[in-house]
Design a protein around this motif. Structure first.
Motif, PDB file in Angstrom:
ATOM      1  N   ALA A 112       0.837  -1.208   0.000  1.00 12.05           N
ATOM      2  CA  ALA A 112       0.000   0.000   0.000  1.00 12.05           C
ATOM      3  C   ALA A 112       0.872   1.258   0.000  1.00 12.05           C
ATOM      4  CB  ALA A 112      -0.936  -0.007   1.206  1.00 12.05           C
ATOM      5  N   GLU A 113       1.933   1.242   0.787  1.00 17.08           N
ATOM      6  CA  GLU A 113       2.827   2.399   0.803  1.00 17.08           C
ATOM      7  C   GLU A 113       3.474   2.600  -0.564  1.00 17.08           C
ATOM      8  OE1 GLU A 113       6.883   3.907   2.985  1.00 17.08           O
ATOM      9  OE2 GLU A 113       5.524   2.627   4.124  1.00 17.08           O
ATOM     10  N   LEU A 114       3.927   1.502  -1.173  1.00 14.62           N
ATOM     11  CA  LEU A 114       4.525   1.616  -2.508  1.00 14.62           C
ATOM     12  C   LEU A 114       3.521   2.135  -3.527  1.00 14.62           C
ATOM     13  CD1 LEU A 114       6.652  -1.651  -2.839  1.00 14.62           C
ATOM     14  CD2 LEU A 114       7.488   0.705  -2.869  1.00 14.62           C
ATOM     15  N   ARG A 115       2.305   1.628  -3.467  1.00 16.24           N
ATOM     16  CA  ARG A 115       1.286   1.978  -4.469  1.00 16.24           C
ATOM     17  C   ARG A 115       0.781   3.403  -4.286  1.00 16.24           C
ATOM     18  NH1 ARG A 115      -0.197   0.784  -9.365  1.00 16.24           N
ATOM     19  NH2 ARG A 115      -0.793  -1.356  -9.060  1.00 16.24           N
ATOM     20  N   TRP A 116       0.534   3.805  -3.070  1.00 20.43           N
ATOM     21  CA  TRP A 116      -0.186   5.054  -2.836  1.00 20.43           C
ATOM     22  C   TRP A 116       0.702   6.228  -2.452  1.00 20.43           C
ATOM     23  CZ3 TRP A 116      -4.296   4.065  -5.227  1.00 20.43           C
ATOM     24  CH2 TRP A 116      -4.948   2.843  -5.093  1.00 20.43           C
ATOM     25  N   SER A 117       1.963   6.004  -2.075  1.00 19.15           N
ATOM     26  CA  SER A 117       2.761   7.160  -1.624  1.00 19.15           C
ATOM     27  C   SER A 117       4.071   7.334  -2.390  1.00 19.15           C
ATOM     28  CB  SER A 117       3.039   7.051  -0.122  1.00 19.15           C
ATOM     29  OG  SER A 117       3.867   5.948   0.153  1.00 19.15           O
ATOM     30  N   THR A 118       4.228   6.620  -3.497  1.00 17.32           N
ATOM     31  CA  THR A 118       5.421   6.807  -4.312  1.00 17.32           C
ATOM     32  C   THR A 118       4.999   7.016  -5.759  1.00 17.32           C
ATOM     33  OG1 THR A 118       5.720   4.452  -4.777  1.00 17.32           O
ATOM     34  CG2 THR A 118       6.777   5.296  -2.796  1.00 17.32           C
ATOM     35  N   SER A 119       5.973   7.314  -6.586  1.00 17.01           N
ATOM     36  CA  SER A 119       5.681   7.501  -8.010  1.00 17.01           C
ATOM     37  C   SER A 119       5.471   6.138  -8.685  1.00 17.01           C
ATOM     38  CB  SER A 119       6.837   8.233  -8.692  1.00 17.01           C
ATOM     39  OG  SER A 119       7.984   7.389  -8.725  1.00 17.01           O
ATOM     40  N   GLU A 120       4.836   6.172  -9.836  1.00 18.09           N
ATOM     41  CA  GLU A 120       4.629   4.942 -10.614  1.00 18.09           C
ATOM     42  C   GLU A 120       5.967   4.278 -10.968  1.00 18.09           C
ATOM     43  OE1 GLU A 120       2.165   2.187 -12.998  1.00 18.09           O
ATOM     44  OE2 GLU A 120       1.861   3.398 -11.234  1.00 18.09           O
ATOM     45  N   PRO A 121       6.973   5.039 -11.454  1.00 15.94           N
ATOM     46  CA  PRO A 121       8.256   4.383 -11.751  1.00 15.94           C
ATOM     47  C   PRO A 121       8.883   3.719 -10.520  1.00 15.94           C
ATOM     48  CG  PRO A 121       8.154   6.509 -12.843  1.00 15.94           C
ATOM     49  CD  PRO A 121       6.957   6.437 -11.917  1.00 15.94           C
ATOM     50  N   HIS A 122       8.814   4.384  -9.365  1.00 17.26           N
ATOM     51  CA  HIS A 122       9.380   3.800  -8.148  1.00 17.26           C
ATOM     52  C   HIS A 122       8.606   2.546  -7.741  1.00 17.26           C
ATOM     53  CE1 HIS A 122      10.052   3.462  -3.721  1.00 17.26           C
ATOM     54  NE2 HIS A 122      11.293   3.576  -4.146  1.00 17.26           N
ATOM     55  N   TYR A 123       7.301   2.613  -7.803  1.00 18.13           N
ATOM     56  CA  TYR A 123       6.460   1.448  -7.483  1.00 18.13           C
ATOM     57  C   TYR A 123       6.833   0.259  -8.375  1.00 18.13           C
ATOM     58  CZ  TYR A 123       2.380  -1.581  -7.906  1.00 18.13           C
ATOM     59  OH  TYR A 123       1.557  -2.671  -7.991  1.00 18.13           O
ATOM     60  N   LEU A 124       6.893   0.494  -9.692  1.00 20.02           N
ATOM     61  CA  LEU A 124       7.200  -0.594 -10.627  1.00 20.02           C
ATOM     62  C   LEU A 124       8.603  -1.156 -10.404  1.00 20.02           C
ATOM     63  CD1 LEU A 124       5.575   0.851 -13.858  1.00 20.02           C
ATOM     64  CD2 LEU A 124       4.720  -1.031 -12.430  1.00 20.02           C
TER      65      LEU A 124
END
Length: 190
Positions: free
Chosen positions: A156-168
């Motif tokens: 959830a933290e990766l998905r909702w509080s970071t950028s799309e490139p960082h999440y991926l």
């Protein structure tokens, strides 16, 4: 309202039971519907495409329902458990998985399972799911999603509080297996 959504699809089998109490809830201008999905609706990983799609459908359904029912004092909530290896989910699913992975994907699947064995957080427990369901059912306010377990909170933290490139990038680090690369000669031979 969504009550007309009758379908034989597994995602929508959840619709009728979740709507059944709505007339009583509306009469009392109060009520809570709690649907349980999965962390795969937040952080989709390899080898669970159909499962993830069904959970994403329930997530969209529940969020939409939350907007529709809010004027009647009814809250629609989601509990998003992570992987809980101490439950029967894995044991019950193992026989159904037999023979589903084509030979060409065995190395990839094995690599994915190895990555899951070295997950960067602890997995979810039954107690954490129960606590999240209780919190979702009793909390005041407009929050819809209740992640259960440290693995779900990480996603959830990766998905909702970071950028799309960082999440991926992080999702690929966590789930994409390292496979031997083919040489140019091997690729040309195909």
């Amino acid at each position: 309202m969504a009550s007309s959504s009758r379908s034989s699809g597994s995602s929508f089998r959840q619709a009728e039971p979740s709507l059944a109490p709505c007339p009583t809830f509306r009469d009392h201008l109060n009520g809570v519907i709690v649907n349980v999905t999965s962390s795969t609706a937040i952080g989709v990983m390899p080898l669970v495409a159909i499962y993830a799609a069904s959970k994403c459908a329930v997530e969209g359904y529940t969020e939409s329902l939350s907007y529709e029912l809010e004027p009647f004092g009814i809250r629609a909530r989601l509990v998003e458990p992570g992987y809980a290896p101490t439950t029967n989910f894995t044991a019950n699913g193992a026989p159904r998985m037999q023979g589903l992975i084509p030979a060409d994907y065995e190395a990839f699947a094995h690599g994915c399972f190895q990555k899951m064995a070295h997950y960067p957080t602890a997995y979810c427990t039954e107690a954490e799911v129960a606590q999240a369901v209780f919190t979702a059912a009793t909390a005041e306010g407009e929050e819809i999603r209740y992640p259960a377990g440290p693995d779900t909170r990480l996603l959830a933290e990766l998905r909702w509080s970071t950028s799309e490139p960082h999440y991926l990038e992080k999702m690929r680090e966590m789930f994409r297996p390292k496979l031997p690369t083919r040489s140019l000669a091997e690729t040309d031979a195909l």
